[in-house]
Scaffold this motif. Structure first.
Motif: not given
Length: 417
Positions: A391-415
């Motif tokens: 994600r970081q390689r493809l998108d310079e504005c890839s967002g917060s690592v912590a929130e991205n990981i939580l979405r990937d593992i389904g701990a928070v709703a994906a937005s």
């Protein structure tokens, strides 16, 4: 006396047995129950001749403790996580001034991201601040080591940090054999400060020291830590003779004499490691463990002796230095620099992640086959890591690592995808 009680309340009762004269209190999870319990004892009169001081921050808690210790009072406080970072300047001041304060650290992860669960990053962040650091495996050890800490601190005029795993120990209810007041009075004499503020004999404390003397002052702080390598086992032996229980000291070993694989760790995870060792011993594997009880000063000679016959060392720790690796493993490697034995570094339990018997069995299988890399992260979800890196390689504005990981593992709703 046998009691069934929460770890924090057991520590509070143990500290009270040491007859502190000043307790500086500021709440932070997971140590809050300790100072709450002591506050109740002071208010009820159960703990006499003690001033309980509520302060406005962790920095203030240790700053007040520095003042009270300098004035000749036996002083105690407690903290955890972000709290020890907030008091960092005072942590160095307390040791630099040689003040024998005892402080509990209820070990907890440091943010960001925010995390209130257990690992040992907080106390390790202060590992070189000049405090003695003692780690506890059980709540019974925590009771005994806190009492010993006052004697160690006051004999050397050095502050002592007693580290116990947050929630795993602080909030666990266990059977505790609480010493009697008469036993502790026999073990721990009244505080006789090496240095004290006295209006009748005024002195300066915490003076400015220039290049002409700073090296010598710091060297003498190191010498006191080296003296502690002899004193800590002596105090543990004195305590055992009075209370009748072996606790404290520099290290403890478990089925290590003939072990080919030796696991080194500290804190409450030692109990789980022992269970796994018992299971593997039944299958004929020569495996054992060493629990580090004193991380500062670091027991180099004892580690060397315990590891003399091992074919491989697995250091399992609940903290690491980003960009370098495990802090405990680095110290173990230094201790074993003259011994040709591989030292595998395993990072586990960060932010409270469970360290299961299944994971340890898998880990020890790899270790026995010498298939571990030098730095290994137990139960690391490599798929999630690679997804974030992509994600970081493809998108310079890839967002917060912590929130991205939580979405990937389904701990928070994906937005965001």
């Amino acid at each position: 006396m046998l009691k069934q009680m929460e770890g924090s309340m057991a520590v509070a009762e143990a500290v009270a047995l040491a007859r502190p004269e000043v307790i500086c209190a500021y709440p932070i999870t997971p140590q809050t129950h300790i100072v709450e319990g002591l506050g109740e004892m002071v208010k009820s009169g159960q703990l006499e001749n003690c001033e309980y001081i509520n302060v406005e921050s962790e920095f203030a808690a240790l700053s007040v403790g520095i003042g009270s210790s300098a004035a000749g009072a036996r002083t105690y406080t407690a903290t955890a996580s972000q709290g020890i970072l907030f008091m960092a300047e005072a942590v160095y001041n307390a040791s630099g001034m040689g003040l024998p304060i005892v402080m509990t650290v209820g070990n907890r992860a440091i943010g960001a991201p925010i995390n209130i669960w257990n690992d040992q990053t907080d106390s390790m962040s202060m590992r070189d601040a000049g405090w003695i650091q003692l780690f506890c495996e059980t709540n019974q050890e925590a009771v005994d080591v806190h009492i010993q800490a006052f004697k160690i601190a006051e004999k050397l005029s050095v502050p002592v940090m007693v580290c116990m795993d947050g929630f795993i120990l602080t909030h666990a209810y266990e059977r505790i054999d609480m010493p009697e007041q008469a036993q502790i009075d026999q073990f721990l004499p009244p505080f006789n400060p090496r240095q004290v503020l006295d209006p009748a004999n005024p002195v300066s404390m915490g003076a400015m020291v220039g290049p002409e003397a700073f090296t010598e002052v710091r060297y003498l702080a190191h010498r006191r830590q080296m003296d502690a390598l002899e004193l800590i086992p002596q105090v543990a032996q004195e305590y055992a003779e009075i209370v009748g229980r072996d606790s404290g000291g520099l290290i403890s070993t478990y089925k290590a004499e003939d072990a080919e694989t030796l696991v080194i760790s500290l804190g409450s995870v030692i109990g789980t490691i022992k269970d796994v060792i018992d299971q593997r011993r039944e299958e004929g594997e020569k495996i054992g463990c060493v629990a580090i009880r004193s991380f500062r000063p670091f027991p180099i000679a004892e580690i060397r002796k315990a590891c003399a016959n091992a074919k491989r060392i697995v250091v399992l720790e609940k903290c690491f230095a980003v960009g370098m690796g495990g802090m405990v493993a680095s110290n173990v490697r230094m201790a074993l620099s003259t011994q040709p034995v591989p030292v595998y570094n395993v990072i586990a339990g960060l932010g409270g992640r469970p360290i299961t018997q299944t994971s340890l069995h898998n880990l020890f299988n790899e270790a026995a086959a010498d298939k571990l890399e030098g730095l290994h992260f137990l139960d690391l979800n490599q798929e999630v890591v690679e997804r974030e890196l992509e994600r970081q390689r493809l998108d310079e504005c890839s967002g917060s690592v912590a929130e991205n990981i939580l979405r990937d593992i389904g701990a928070v709703a994906a937005s965001k995808v």
